[in-house]
Motif scaffolding. Structure first.
Motif, PDB file in Angstrom:
ATOM      1  N   ARG A   1       4.927  13.353 -19.931  1.00 51.77           N
ATOM      2  CA  ARG A   1       6.048  13.884 -19.164  1.00 51.77           C
ATOM      3  C   ARG A   1       5.814  13.670 -17.666  1.00 51.77           C
ATOM      4  N   GLN A   2       4.581  13.871 -17.231  1.00 46.30           N
ATOM      5  CA  GLN A   2       4.236  13.643 -15.823  1.00 46.30           C
ATOM      6  C   GLN A   2       4.495  12.193 -15.432  1.00 46.30           C
ATOM      7  N   ILE A   3       4.132  11.281 -16.319  1.00 45.55           N
ATOM      8  CA  ILE A   3       4.319   9.858 -16.035  1.00 45.55           C
ATOM      9  C   ILE A   3       5.799   9.556 -15.852  1.00 45.55           C
ATOM     10  N   CYS A   4       6.625  10.047 -16.769  1.00 48.47           N
ATOM     11  CA  CYS A   4       8.065   9.801 -16.682  1.00 48.47           C
ATOM     12  C   CYS A   4       8.650  10.411 -15.417  1.00 48.47           C
ATOM     13  N   ARG A   5       8.172  11.590 -15.062  1.00 49.72           N
ATOM     14  CA  ARG A   5       8.688  12.256 -13.871  1.00 49.72           C
ATOM     15  C   ARG A   5       8.335  11.448 -12.620  1.00 49.72           C
ATOM     16  N   ARG A   6       7.132  10.908 -12.630  1.00 47.34           N
ATOM     17  CA  ARG A   6       6.666  10.110 -11.497  1.00 47.34           C
ATOM     18  C   ARG A   6       7.524   8.849 -11.356  1.00 47.34           C
ATOM     19  N   VAL A   7       7.854   8.234 -12.482  1.00 45.45           N
ATOM     20  CA  VAL A   7       8.708   7.039 -12.473  1.00 45.45           C
ATOM     21  C   VAL A   7      10.086   7.401 -11.927  1.00 45.45           C
ATOM     22  N   ASP A   8      10.615   8.537 -12.381  1.00 41.61           N
ATOM     23  CA  ASP A   8      11.948   8.951 -11.955  1.00 41.61           C
ATOM     24  C   ASP A   8      11.999   9.301 -10.474  1.00 41.61           C
ATOM     25  N   SER A   9      10.899   9.776  -9.936  1.00 36.82           N
ATOM     26  CA  SER A   9      10.928  10.220  -8.542  1.00 36.82           C
ATOM     27  C   SER A   9      10.518   9.123  -7.570  1.00 36.82           C
ATOM     28  N   CYS A  10      10.161   7.966  -8.081  1.00 32.33           N
ATOM     29  CA  CYS A  10       9.773   6.864  -7.200  1.00 32.33           C
ATOM     30  C   CYS A  10      10.987   6.396  -6.395  1.00 32.33           C
TER      31      CYS A  10
ATOM     32  N   ARG B   1       0.813  -1.213   0.000  1.00 31.52           N
ATOM     33  CA  ARG B   1       0.000   0.000   0.000  1.00 31.52           C
ATOM     34  C   ARG B   1       0.846   1.262   0.000  1.00 31.52           C
ATOM     35  N   GLU B   2       2.106   1.137   0.390  1.00 28.24           N
ATOM     36  CA  GLU B   2       2.948   2.325   0.402  1.00 28.24           C
ATOM     37  C   GLU B   2       3.561   2.624  -0.960  1.00 28.24           C
ATOM     38  N   GLY B   3       3.374   1.725  -1.891  1.00 32.90           N
ATOM     39  CA  GLY B   3       3.907   1.959  -3.223  1.00 32.90           C
ATOM     40  C   GLY B   3       3.188   3.124  -3.904  1.00 32.90           C
ATOM     41  N   CYS B   4       3.863   3.688  -4.886  1.00 35.79           N
ATOM     42  CA  CYS B   4       3.270   4.801  -5.623  1.00 35.79           C
ATOM     43  C   CYS B   4       2.260   4.255  -6.630  1.00 35.79           C
ATOM     44  N   SER B   5       1.327   5.084  -6.976  1.00 30.37           N
ATOM     45  CA  SER B   5       0.430   4.734  -8.073  1.00 30.37           C
ATOM     46  C   SER B   5       0.050   6.015  -8.791  1.00 30.37           C
ATOM     47  N   MET B   6      -0.313   5.888 -10.012  1.00 34.49           N
ATOM     48  CA  MET B   6      -0.782   7.068 -10.740  1.00 34.49           C
ATOM     49  C   MET B   6      -1.839   6.672 -11.743  1.00 34.49           C
ATOM     50  N   SER B   7      -2.680   7.622 -12.038  1.00 34.89           N
ATOM     51  CA  SER B   7      -3.746   7.408 -13.000  1.00 34.89           C
ATOM     52  C   SER B   7      -3.280   7.809 -14.384  1.00 34.89           C
ATOM     53  N   ILE B   8      -3.634   6.997 -15.350  1.00 32.67           N
ATOM     54  CA  ILE B   8      -3.385   7.333 -16.741  1.00 32.67           C
ATOM     55  C   ILE B   8      -4.726   7.726 -17.345  1.00 32.67           C
ATOM     56  N   TRP B   9      -4.765   8.888 -17.921  1.00 28.47           N
ATOM     57  CA  TRP B   9      -6.020   9.353 -18.506  1.00 28.47           C
ATOM     58  C   TRP B   9      -6.142   8.862 -19.946  1.00 28.47           C
ATOM     59  N   SER B  10      -7.364   8.536 -20.321  1.00 29.64           N
ATOM     60  CA  SER B  10      -7.561   8.029 -21.683  1.00 29.64           C
ATOM     61  C   SER B  10      -7.507   9.174 -22.689  1.00 29.64           C
ATOM     62  N   THR B  11      -7.969  10.341 -22.312  1.00 29.33           N
ATOM     63  CA  THR B  11      -7.957  11.471 -23.227  1.00 29.33           C
ATOM     64  C   THR B  11      -7.407  12.701 -22.514  1.00 29.33           C
ATOM     65  N   PRO B  12      -6.104  12.686 -22.258  1.00 30.58           N
ATOM     66  CA  PRO B  12      -5.516  13.851 -21.587  1.00 30.58           C
ATOM     67  C   PRO B  12      -5.615  15.077 -22.483  1.00 30.58           C
ATOM     68  N   ARG B  13      -5.809  16.235 -21.867  1.00 32.28           N
ATOM     69  CA  ARG B  13      -5.931  17.470 -22.641  1.00 32.28           C
ATOM     70  C   ARG B  13      -4.629  17.740 -23.379  1.00 32.28           C
ATOM     71  N   ASP B  14      -3.529  17.440 -22.720  1.00 32.20           N
ATOM     72  CA  ASP B  14      -2.213  17.636 -23.327  1.00 32.20           C
ATOM     73  C   ASP B  14      -1.440  16.339 -23.154  1.00 32.20           C
ATOM     74  N   SER B  15      -1.435  15.514 -24.201  1.00 34.70           N
ATOM     75  CA  SER B  15      -0.873  14.168 -24.058  1.00 34.70           C
ATOM     76  C   SER B  15       0.634  14.203 -23.845  1.00 34.70           C
ATOM     77  N   VAL B  16       1.304  15.186 -24.447  1.00 38.55           N
ATOM     78  CA  VAL B  16       2.759  15.294 -24.255  1.00 38.55           C
ATOM     79  C   VAL B  16       3.064  15.607 -22.801  1.00 38.55           C
ATOM     80  N   ASN B  17       2.305  16.523 -22.260  1.00 40.95           N
ATOM     81  CA  ASN B  17       2.508  16.896 -20.865  1.00 40.95           C
ATOM     82  C   ASN B  17       2.169  15.733 -19.933  1.00 40.95           C
ATOM     83  N   HIS B  18       1.110  15.014 -20.239  1.00 42.28           N
ATOM     84  CA  HIS B  18       0.721  13.864 -19.430  1.00 42.28           C
ATOM     85  C   HIS B  18       1.833  12.809 -19.460  1.00 42.28           C
TER      86      HIS B  18
END
Ligand SMILES: [Zn+2]
Length: 78
Positions: free
Chosen positions: A64-73, A45-62
């Motif tokens: 980038r957020q995913i990669c940043r989250r992976v890097d900061s885990c 339960r202490e692990g990180c999780s994130m939501s992936i949106w099916s239709t992000p308003r800005d897919s490039v930015n989304h």
């Protein structure tokens, strides 16, 4: 694991990046907006999780957020 591909190429690549770092894909049940969730290598339960949106308003930015989250885990092996 077999999973569906994300419709946005940038986001799909970010998901592959996460998978290469040991993150796991989890089908999002219920929510119409979330495409899936990604769970970090720490399998509790202490692990990180994130939501992936099916239709992000800005897919490039989304993506980038995913990669940043992976890097900061803090739970990855290396
Ligand atoms: Zn983590």
């Amino acid at each position: 694991m077999l999973r569906k591909k994300h419709p946005k190429k940038e986001v799909e690549l970010a998901i592959q990046y996460a998978e290469n770092h040991g993150w796991r894909y989890k089908e999002a049940g219920g929510s119409a907006h979330a495409w899936s969730r990604l769970l970090c290598p720490l399998e509790n339960r202490e692990g990180c999780s994130m939501s992936i949106w099916s239709t992000p308003r800005d897919s490039v930015n989304h993506a980038r957020q995913i990669c940043r989250r992976v890097d900061s885990c803090p739970h990855r092996d290396k």
